[in-house]
Each structure stands twice: as C-alpha cells, then as structure tokens.
Scaffold this motif. Structure first.
Motif, PDB file in Angstrom:
ATOM      1  N   VAL A 180       0.838  -1.205   0.000  1.00 52.22           N
ATOM      2  CA  VAL A 180       0.000   0.000   0.000  1.00 52.22           C
ATOM      3  C   VAL A 180       0.872   1.254   0.000  1.00 52.22           C
ATOM      4  O   VAL A 180       0.688   2.158  -0.824  1.00 52.22           O
ATOM      5  CB  VAL A 180      -0.934   0.000   1.229  1.00 52.22           C
ATOM      6  CG1 VAL A 180      -1.660   1.325   1.350  1.00 52.22           C
ATOM      7  CG2 VAL A 180      -1.925  -1.142   1.132  1.00 52.22           C
ATOM      8  N   ALA A 181       1.859   1.280   0.914  1.00 49.83           N
ATOM      9  CA  ALA A 181       2.686   2.481   1.034  1.00 49.83           C
ATOM     10  C   ALA A 181       3.496   2.720  -0.232  1.00 49.83           C
ATOM     11  O   ALA A 181       3.702   3.865  -0.642  1.00 49.83           O
ATOM     12  CB  ALA A 181       3.611   2.355   2.246  1.00 49.83           C
ATOM     13  N   ALA A 182       3.948   1.636  -0.863  1.00 44.08           N
ATOM     14  CA  ALA A 182       4.820   1.782  -2.019  1.00 44.08           C
ATOM     15  C   ALA A 182       4.048   2.066  -3.299  1.00 44.08           C
ATOM     16  O   ALA A 182       4.638   2.461  -4.306  1.00 44.08           O
ATOM     17  CB  ALA A 182       5.660   0.519  -2.200  1.00 44.08           C
ATOM     18  N   SER A 183       2.722   1.893  -3.261  1.00 44.59           N
ATOM     19  CA  SER A 183       1.956   1.971  -4.504  1.00 44.59           C
ATOM     20  C   SER A 183       2.095   3.337  -5.180  1.00 44.59           C
ATOM     21  O   SER A 183       2.214   3.415  -6.398  1.00 44.59           O
ATOM     22  CB  SER A 183       0.486   1.662  -4.229  1.00 44.59           C
ATOM     23  OG  SER A 183      -0.051   2.626  -3.342  1.00 44.59           O
ATOM     24  N   ALA A 184       2.083   4.390  -4.368  1.00 43.71           N
ATOM     25  CA  ALA A 184       2.133   5.727  -4.956  1.00 43.71           C
ATOM     26  C   ALA A 184       3.481   5.987  -5.623  1.00 43.71           C
ATOM     27  O   ALA A 184       3.558   6.640  -6.651  1.00 43.71           O
ATOM     28  CB  ALA A 184       1.873   6.776  -3.884  1.00 43.71           C
ATOM     29  N   ALA A 185       4.537   5.439  -5.033  1.00 40.78           N
ATOM     30  CA  ALA A 185       5.871   5.694  -5.569  1.00 40.78           C
ATOM     31  C   ALA A 185       6.237   4.727  -6.689  1.00 40.78           C
ATOM     32  O   ALA A 185       7.217   4.943  -7.403  1.00 40.78           O
ATOM     33  CB  ALA A 185       6.907   5.596  -4.442  1.00 40.78           C
TER      34      ALA A 185
ATOM     35  N   THR B 212       7.377   1.687  -6.423  1.00 41.35           N
ATOM     36  CA  THR B 212       8.661   1.067  -6.099  1.00 41.35           C
ATOM     37  C   THR B 212       8.801  -0.329  -6.692  1.00 41.35           C
ATOM     38  O   THR B 212       9.876  -0.718  -7.128  1.00 41.35           O
ATOM     39  CB  THR B 212       8.811   0.962  -4.565  1.00 41.35           C
ATOM     40  OG1 THR B 212       8.437   2.200  -3.972  1.00 41.35           O
ATOM     41  CG2 THR B 212      10.236   0.623  -4.182  1.00 41.35           C
ATOM     42  N   TYR B 213       7.710  -1.096  -6.688  1.00 41.78           N
ATOM     43  CA  TYR B 213       7.812  -2.503  -7.088  1.00 41.78           C
ATOM     44  C   TYR B 213       7.042  -2.790  -8.371  1.00 41.78           C
ATOM     45  O   TYR B 213       6.014  -2.175  -8.649  1.00 41.78           O
ATOM     46  CB  TYR B 213       7.279  -3.396  -5.968  1.00 41.78           C
ATOM     47  CG  TYR B 213       7.971  -3.168  -4.657  1.00 41.78           C
ATOM     48  CD1 TYR B 213       9.278  -3.591  -4.460  1.00 41.78           C
ATOM     49  CD2 TYR B 213       7.332  -2.494  -3.621  1.00 41.78           C
ATOM     50  CE1 TYR B 213       9.929  -3.361  -3.260  1.00 41.78           C
ATOM     51  CE2 TYR B 213       7.970  -2.260  -2.417  1.00 41.78           C
ATOM     52  CZ  TYR B 213       9.271  -2.703  -2.246  1.00 41.78           C
ATOM     53  OH  TYR B 213       9.913  -2.469  -1.064  1.00 41.78           O
TER      54      TYR B 213
ATOM     55  N   GLY C  94      -6.984  -0.138  -7.490  1.00 39.97           N
ATOM     56  CA  GLY C  94      -6.141   0.144  -8.638  1.00 39.97           C
ATOM     57  C   GLY C  94      -4.659  -0.052  -8.397  1.00 39.97           C
ATOM     58  O   GLY C  94      -3.826   0.527  -9.077  1.00 39.97           O
ATOM     59  N   LEU C  95      -4.299  -0.895  -7.422  1.00 40.64           N
ATOM     60  CA  LEU C  95      -2.882  -1.084  -7.127  1.00 40.64           C
ATOM     61  C   LEU C  95      -2.244  -2.175  -7.973  1.00 40.64           C
ATOM     62  O   LEU C  95      -1.035  -2.181  -8.164  1.00 40.64           O
ATOM     63  CB  LEU C  95      -2.670  -1.419  -5.641  1.00 40.64           C
ATOM     64  CG  LEU C  95      -3.257  -0.486  -4.595  1.00 40.64           C
ATOM     65  CD1 LEU C  95      -2.722  -0.838  -3.211  1.00 40.64           C
ATOM     66  CD2 LEU C  95      -2.924   0.960  -4.905  1.00 40.64           C
TER      67      LEU C  95
ATOM     68  N   SER D 236       0.248  -1.695 -10.608  1.00 43.43           N
ATOM     69  CA  SER D 236      -0.174  -0.761 -11.657  1.00 43.43           C
ATOM     70  C   SER D 236       0.920   0.255 -11.944  1.00 43.43           C
ATOM     71  O   SER D 236       0.941   0.862 -13.001  1.00 43.43           O
ATOM     72  CB  SER D 236      -1.467  -0.062 -11.240  1.00 43.43           C
ATOM     73  OG  SER D 236      -1.279   0.563  -9.989  1.00 43.43           O
TER      74      SER D 236
END
Lengths: 309, 279, 444
Positions: free
Chosen positions: C104-109, C111-112, C129-130, C338
């Motif tokens: 969840v935390a990484a979704s905006a950036a 990262t993965y 939408g992740l 995404s």
C-alpha cells in the motif's frame, strides 16, 4: 525610581534582541523537524477533509468537508477505541508515574551495590517494545506460559490463568506489560531531576525536625515538578498513541476490547485504505494529546508555565 | 547522608527481581530446546542446553533471518548514534532559547514542536514514503536518521528546556555580569549544570530509535538497512515463531543500551548542582 | 466488399498464427519441464518462459519464510537471470506482517513491479487500482493444468490479478496414539460429529482437559476456521451476488458448533487467543489431541526437536459437516503492480517462478500449483502423507468472501464471532449485529 524607569524602557528592546537570537537558535531545529514532517502533516490535515480511498496519486480526492469527522463520531468502533485508549492512558501513566517516582528516589539512595539496581531498572527499558510484547504474550500464554507456570509452581495460583482471554484482563495485562517496560524512563528522569535539588534544603528541613515523608512531600515533590511535567506529558503522548504493544500482544482483541485509537487508525488507513478517515482519526488523537498536555502543563508549570518576565 | 535502612535494601531486592527475572528467563529460553519450552509443568532450568539459536545468529548467512540480525544490530547502533547527535546539535541551542530567552510566541512555538510529536506515525508514513522514494532515501540508514531526528528533536527541546528551567538563573546571570557572551554561558555554565538532564535525554533518545518499529518496517526492506525491531519481526513466519530465537535476539538487543547507560551513569547521577549553588 | 472480407480474413489468420505461436511456447515449456533436467539455465526454458527473452529491471517484493526460503528464491532468480541475460531482478524480502502495508505504502511511488499477495487481497488491490488485470496474459492451458483453487487465488469478478505460487490450505491434524488409547476409530474423523464424539471419549478416557484446540483469535485466523466449518456444513459467508449470507444456514450452524464445543468443554477456551502457531505448540506439547492448521504443522509437530509427540501426528483432509470435506484457500500469489515500470518482464519472472519444473525442483519448500505434479513420483516421495492429503484437499477449497473492502468486513466478522465464542452475545444476535455493520460497509 530611576532604576525602574530604565528597566521599563529597555524591556521591549531587550525582548526584540532576544527574539532575534532565539530565532537563529531555533532555525536548525525547525528545519530538522518541519523539513521531514511538514509536508506529510499538511497532507494529513487536507486529507482529513477529503474522501481518499487509494494511495495512488491519480486517484480522485473529492473534498467532503467534515464528513470524515462526522463518520468517526458516529462509529461505535471509534468510541470503543476512545474508551480503551483513555483507560489505557490513565492507568498506564498513573502507575508509571507513581512507581517511577518511587523507583527514582530508591535509585538515589546511597546504597551499596547501587549500580546493580540501576542496571536492573534499565534492562526492561532497553528491550525493544516488539520483543517485550512478544515475550509477555508468550509468558502469559494460557496453555504453556512461563508466568503461569511460575504462579502455579509457587502456589500463588491453582491453575493456569487466561491473561488475555477476557476484555478487562487483557487490557490490564497490556497495561502492566507497558508499565513494566516504561516505568524505568520515569525513574531515570526523576533520578536526573533529584540531582539538581540542593542538599542544603534537606539538611535545614531535618534540623527543623521534618520526617522523611514530610521532606518528600514538601521538598522533593515540588522541586521535581518541572521533571514530572516532562515525563507526564511525554508518557501521556506515548500512551495515547499506543500501538506496537497491543498490535503484538492482542491485535486489539478479544472482541476489540484492547483496540486503541492508534490501532483503529491503522486498521482504517492501512487495512481498509480509507486514508481520509484515517487522517481524521489521527488528528483527533493529536487534539486529545494536546488538551491533556496543556492541562498537565497548566497544573505543573515548567517551561510552558506562565511567561517568565 | 543518612545510613540506608535495611528495608530499603529489601525493596531494592524486590525491584531487581521484578525487573530482572523476566529477562534472565529470556536468556534461559534462548538456550532451551523448542520442545522443552512447551512442557507442562515447565522446568525453569532446562535439562538440556540448545545453543542453536546463538549459533544461527552468529554464523548464518545474511539472507537468513538470524544472520540478518547481526547487521540489524549495527544498523540500529549507527541510526541511534546519528539521530542522537543531530537532535542534540539542533536541540540544545533551541532548548536554551526556550528556557532563557524572552520572545513573542515562545509558548506557541514550544507547543507546536510538541504537537508534531503527538501525530501518530500511521498518519505520516504514507506521505513520507513518497518523499523518501523521490529522494532515494528508502532502504538507507541516512533516511531513517533523518526521519528519526524529526521526532527525537521535539523531545530533546522539550525535556532540556524544562531541565534548564530547574537550573537557577542566578548562575548564568552572574556570568553575564562577568561579561561572558551567550554562547560562552551556554557552553561553560549551563551545559555542565544540565549534564544529568542531557544524559537522560541521550538515553531516552537512543531508546526511542532502538524501539521504533513502523517507520523502519515500511521504509527499509534490505538487510543493509533493517533495524533490530524489524529483524526480530522477521523471526516470525506467516504462521510460526521460534520463541527461542526471539529470546536470543531480545537479550542481544537489550545489551547495547545497558552499556551506554553504564558508561554514562557517572554523568547521569553526578551531584553537580549542590556544590555549584553554594558558590 | 471483397477488400473488407480479405482484410478480415487476413486479420483472422494473423490471430490464429499468434495463437499457434503461443501454444507452441507453452508446449515447449511443458516438454522442457517434462524432461525434468537439472535446475537452472536450460536456454530452451528461457526462450519459452515468455514471448521473448525478458529485459530490463524487475523490482520484486517477497516474503520472509514464505515456504520458499530466501536463499532458494535467490537461487531461482539467478537461474532466471542466466536465462534472460537482459533482465535484472532486485529482490526485497519482508515479514508477512509487513507485506500488505508495504504494498500500500509503495503503490504511490511505484517502487515494485511484482509483489506477493495473500489470497484475500486481490479484490481490495484491484478495486483500489494497485494491481493490474493479467487475464490476457494467462495461458489458456492453465485452466486445465493448474489446480482450480490455486488459479482462483488471483481471481476477482471474473478477472485474474495474480499468478498463483504458494499453495496452502488447512488440514485436520490428530494424535494417533491418543486416538488409539481412547479407542477411537480414525475413520470416524471424516465428519465433525465424529470429531466431537472422539473428543468426548478422549476427555473421559484419557482425562485430557481440552482435546480440541483452534486458532480463533481476533484476526483473519478465526475467519479461516469459520469458513472451513461453514463450507463443510453447506453454507456460505457471502452469496454469489456478494451479499452477506452468514446469518443463517451453514454459517450460523458452524458458529453454533464452534461455541458449543467450548460450552461442552472439549475445546480449549484459550482458542480465542491462540494463533495457528499456538495450535501447533499445544498439540506438540501433547496438551490437545486434534486441531486444524496449515501444511507447515505436519513437519513441525512430527519433529522431535520441536515436539513432544513427534511421529504421532497425522494429517488428513478436514472433516465433513454434511456437505463435503471442504477447506479454505490460504494461498499466496504474485501480482503485477499498476505502477510497474516493466510489466512484461515482471510477468515473465512470475511465470518462471511458478513453472512446473521449478516448483517440482523445490517441492520440499512448497507444494506445486500443477495438477500433474501430484502424480509425479518425485513429488509424492518428498512427503507422501502430505501429498496424499493435499491431493484431496487442494481440489476442494473455498475462498473467503471476495468483496472489495474485505479487510473491513472481516474485522466486523472477527469481532462478532469472538463475541459469540466468548459468550458475550448469543450466536444469532452476534451475527445479526455483524450483518447490520457489514451492510453499512458494503453500501458506504
């Protein structure tokens, strides 16, 4: 007469000059703090007025006014968490303060082998909360917990007790676990505070015939007030934000009886990804902490007391 | 001072037992075979000694949870040290300003600092993640030092300014009359008098970093950057936990702060002021 | 007109050609796995693992102690990179507890590119939408070759969002020595009635205080067990339209059954605070005779180092409550985020990791998702009892409700179930209350 006039005249100028010095002395701290939390804080405040249901930047974030706040105020889970958190904070901080002052005074005594006492007191504090909670969760286990084994083998109890089985017992257990670890903090601050109390005060009180208890009430406690204000505010904030110890020990159970506000905020923001509501809960936590802190500071004084002039 | 009464020793013994017993048994559990930990009635001193967890921590590769713990100890030490240095460097001048200078908005400023300390980690962690990612600070110790400094600094400001309030103003005012500048007073008069408070603050700040879990959990996921609490969390799989390994990790994790405290205890408790006030 | 026709035809031929190529690639993958050569870099496997050799950087988020050990996942990755010289894989491993929040935390950036997800997350991640829809990437052969339950781990509203990888479900574990001593016929444990009867005889004949232990704490674990019992009693927690169905029928019956075993004194009341590992520990200590748990317990409870009842614990499919021996899906799968910079390479990597050959090579870490593997003598040999139970159970798994805000719904259910189990509320009332709360969540 003349002296007084001079003082009045120089006061504003002096304040202005000191204001400038203070500004330069405080800038580094402001940078270190606001440089990190500034923007996230602004985001949190803004999000608390928006409907945010995905962490993705492109997700829509419509403005909803006070809807998030209205939502939590009407949510029974919120009030349950408020009750639990207040209960936790009150007993946790209260116990830590009482025991901590006693322990601080004890450590101050010129005893032989004092270092052993100090090491023993610091050890629980040095254990990371995550380990502490995992340890006690294991010690208190109703089927194989060593604490149960200890109580039964020493004859203090007939049978293994289910510490985390019922609501009240689980909450009290969590409080005791946290007290066991964090009383040391209070004790060490009290110990540091005792160092600055002039010994002469005690000596003259003793000459006046004051007993130990009397000396404690009329000298030690009043002079410890600034230190007590610090630890009380500190521990209240920490207790009000309690998360790790509950997360590891009970996950907020049984039947949500140990769910704290921070855990409720975590579940809302992370598990449910309702970031708007999660932000609102977080700000409510800040409001609670702020009012409690102001109350203590008013009561106990210290740097935050009435402006010194 | 007075002779210490016998019952004070009794209380001290009880305190030592309550504080030490759980940790002593933690050490015992770390060398008890897993099966023996489940016995009922439990044998508090195991018949057999099992050193496998300690061997795992000291010899296994860095990809195993036990091996990663070694690196995590080092990471935690570096992060705590960096954070404490930064927070003291910016916190001491600030605390001096709050305690000794008169300026408008003093109370509001101090309260604002304290208020940032009240915001739960949960609220800040996601926006912070984005910032850290953009600055390439994820999975770095520097990143955690910066984040930790932001919540340790308000604490240092707050506790030290209060502590300085307890130091009689006559002492530094006397120095002003002697013609010493503010920095000189802070350095050579106030700091020595504040030493017990500073060391209490160092101890507390170190332990704040030692303890922090959520930021470290979300911001680090490489062995080279994970801290002790995260490494301990990794001892648990999705379903299983070896309590013996958690115990070994816990005992190791508790040692460095104790050494720090022992090293500083001379300063923490030195009765400085009693002599100074007389002068 | 004819132009139009010919162009349509040409398009059709093109499509069938593409299909043929796809089928060929899949065939090649099968044959290379069938030949079952040594682990790593057979170049034919490399070309077949994707439409072309994967290139670019793949950032992947995995789990510590996830069936496959970190060292093994790194070995698999090295093999993948050797076969796809243009690809670089960066692996990160976090504990299960951190996995969801990290995604969840990484979704905006962003990262993965590739993340490991639990079976209960695809609905949530898809609606938020992740993660991306990979239905079109999944080879058609998988519907035949992969166990249905495994494939469904990534399914939400008819679309696939994840590649199955770590297969797990709950089994029934029993202490055979205790059964013998109490004169219980192991065959009677095929039904829940048989289990309660067995528990009663163990309680009376062996003087064991609580023969049954469960993982019913306030967490997902209690929903898992409730889901097993509900399914085996012919009920559903949610109906096919995604509406709550837990206030009546099998779900109600299941919770009443759970509560009754506590009231009757055959279930250890500490079950309401026990996690799966406590179930393992209590049974391993010889303090309980039977319980449900995930696959890992079989090896642990029969290991003399960790267990006092080593070699006494049997594994079998869960008992039936009248509607079959149905268990709960506890698998984990790999999803492409995404924000992935390199979705094609991420897919190739995921496909490689879940390939039959690789999963059979590391069979001691986790059971394969492939039907054929369960008849492969090497796989069977690795753990005969587990494979025998798995062969039955993996074909009969139920998913937990696939609703978008599952975590919130589950939290309400956990609380209600706990209230009923502790005895704070009557079963029906607790479920009715939960229904009101859940309805609110679904309409919100």
């Amino acid at each position: 007469m003349t002296e007084a006039t001079v003082e009045v005249a120089t006061k504003p100028r002096r304040a202005r000059r000191e204001g400038r010095t203070a500004f330069f002395l405080l800038v580094p701290a402001v940078v270190v703090v606001l440089g990190v939390v500034g923007w996230p804080l602004v985001t949190t405040v803004l999000n608390s007025f928006r409907r945010v249901e995905s962490a993705l930047p492109k997700a829509p974030k419509p403005f909803v006014g006070l809807h998030n706040y209205a939502y939590i105020l009407s949510d029974s889970d919120f009030w349950n968490a408020v009750r639990n958190t207040l209960y936790f904070t009150f007993f946790n901080t209260g116990l830590e303060l009482i025991l901590g002052v006693g322990l601080g005074v004890l450590m101050f005594q010129p005893m032989r082998g004092r270092w052993l006492l100090r090491v023993a007191v610091i050890l629980p504090w040095a254990l990371p909360t995550v380990v502490n909670a995992a340890m006690w969760r294991y010690y208190m286990n109703a089927d194989y917990g060593p604490l149960n084994a200890f109580l039964v083998q020493t004859g203090l109890r007939q049978d293994y007790y289910s510490f985390l089985g019922s609501g009240t017992s689980a909450m009290n257990s969590v409080i005791l676990v946290d007290v066991w670890k964090n009383t040391s903090l209070v004790a060490f601050f009290v110990l540091a505070g005792l160092q600055v109390i002039p010994k002469e005060l005690y000596e003259s009180a003793e000459i006046d015939g004051a007993g130990a208890l009397r000396r404690f009430w009329s000298i030690t406690l009043p002079l410890l007030r600034p230190v007590l204000a610090v630890v009380l505010v500190l521990r209240t904030i920490e207790a009000f934000k309690v998360f790790d110890v509950i997360y590891v020990m009970t996950r907020g159970g049984p039947a949500s009886s140990t769910t704290s506000l921070a855990l409720y905020a975590y579940k809302t923001a992370f598990s449910d990804q309702l970031f708007g509501i999660g932000s609102a809960i977080s700000l409510v936590i800040v409001l609670f902490c702020l009012s409690l802190s102001l109350f203590y500071i008013r009561a106990l004084g210290g740097s935050m007391g009435p402006e010194q002039s | 001072m007075h002779r210490v009464r016998w019952w004070v020793y009794v209380i001290a013994a009880v305190v030592i037992f309550i504080a030490l017993a759980p940790i002593v048994w933690l050490a015992i559990a770390s060398v008890t075979p897993s099966a023996a930990l489940l016995e009922k009635p439990l044998h508090f001193f195991p018949a057999q000694i099992d050193l496998s967890r300690w061997r795992a921590i000291f010899t296994q590769g860095q990809n195993s949870p036990a091996g990663a713990f070694r690196i995590a100890m080092l990471n935690s030490l570096i992060i705590a040290f960096g954070t404490v240095v930064i927070s003291l460097l910016v916190g001491i001048p600030g605390a001096y300003a709050f305690s000794r200078l008169r300026f408008r908005g003093r109370r509001t400023a101090l309260m604002s600092f304290l208020a940032t300390y009240m915001v739960p980690t949960i609220a800040l962690v996601i926006p912070l993640y984005l910032i850290m990612a953009n600055l390439h600070l994820l999975n770095t110790r520097i990143g955690l030092i910066i984040v930790y400094s932001s919540f340790v600094t308000p604490f240092v400001l707050w506790s030290l300014s209060n502590y300085m309030d307890g130091v009689p103003r006559e002492l530094d005012e006397a120095a002003t009359i002697d013609g010493a500048g503010r920095l000189r007073i802070l350095w050579s008069v106030l700091l020595p008098l504040t030493r017990p408070g500073i060391f209490a603050a160092i101890l507390f700040a170190t332990l704040l970093c030692w303890d922090e879990f959520l930021y470290a959990l979300i911001f680090t996921s490489t062995t080279a950057s994970k801290t002790i609490p995260v490494a301990v969390a990794e001892f648990s799989g999705k379903f299983s936990t070896d309590f013996g390994l958690v115990a070994a990790g816990g005992v190791l994790a508790a040692l460095p702060p104790v050494f720090i405290a022992l090293a500083f205890q001379r300063y923490l408790v030195a009765g400085l002021v009693s002599g100074a006030v007389k002068g | 007109m004819s132009d139009l026709f010919s162009s349509a035809l040409s398009r059709r031929t093109f499509l069938s050609g593409a299909l043929a190529v796809g089928a060929g690639a899949t065939l090649a993958a099968c044959s290379s796995s069938g030949s079952g050569g040594s682990a790593s870099s057979s170049p034919s496997a490399a070309t077949s693992s994707a439409a072309g050799a994967a290139t670019g950087t793949i950032n992947a988020l995995f789990m510590k102690q996830a069936g496959y050990s970190e060292d093994h996942v790194r070995a698999m990755t090295t093999a993948f990179q050797a076969a796809n010289p243009g690809a670089t894989v960066n692996l990160e491993f976090v504990p299960y507890e951190a996995l969801h929040d990290k995604i969840v935390a990484a979704s905006a950036a962003g990262t993965y590119d590739l993340v490991l997800v639990d079976v209960i997350w695809p609905a949530e991640f898809a609606t938020k939408g992740l993660v991306t829809d990979i239905t079109d990437r999944i080879p058609s052969t998988w519907s035949n070759d992969v166990l249905a339950g495994a494939l469904d781990s990534g399914l939400y509203q008819g679309k696939y969002y994840a590649v199955p990888w770590l297969l797990d479900t709950k089994y029934f574990f029993a202490n055979k020595d205790m059964l013998t001593k109490a004169g219980v016929d192991p065959a009677s444990l095929g039904t829940w009635d048989g289990v309660t009867a067995a528990a009663q005889s163990i309680k009376t004949k062996l003087g064991m205080k609580y023969p049954l232990i469960w993982s019913w704490p306030q967490s997902e674990s209690v929903i898992c067990d409730w889901a097993v019992l509900t399914a085996s009693m012919g009920g559903k927690l949610f109906d096919d339209n995604g509406q709550p169905a837990f206030t009546a029928g099998g779900a109600l019956q299941a919770l009443e059954f759970m509560r009754k075993t506590i009231v009757d004194g055959i279930t250890n009341p500490s079950s309401t605070q026990s996690a799966e590992d406590d179930v393992r520990k209590v049974i391993s200590a010889g303090d309980a005779a039977m319980g449900l748990n995930w696959t890992y317990m079989y090896a642990a409870a029969n290991d003399p180092k960790q267990s006092k009842v080593a070699n006494q614990i049997t594994i079998s499919p869960v008992p039936s409550g009248g509607s079959g021996q149905i268990s709960v899906n506890g698998s984990m799968a790999m999803a492409i985020t995404s924000g992935a910079q390199n979705p094609d390479a991420a897919w190739a990597f995921a496909e490689y990791l879940s390939s039959e050959k690789l999963q059979e090579q590391y069979v001691t870490d986790s059971l394969p998702i492939w039907k054929a593997s369960y008849d492969n003598p090497d796989v069977v040999k690795s753990a005969p009892d587990v494979v025998a139970a798995a062969k039955v159970q993996l074909g009969q798994m139920v998913n937990r409700p696939q609703v978008a805000n599952y975590n919130a719904v589950s939290a309400k259910l956990q609380e209600a179930v706990q209230k009923a189990l502790i005895g704070d509320l009557p079963v029906q009332q607790a479920l009715d209350n939960a229904n009101t709360e859940v309805q609110k969540l679904l309409t919100a």
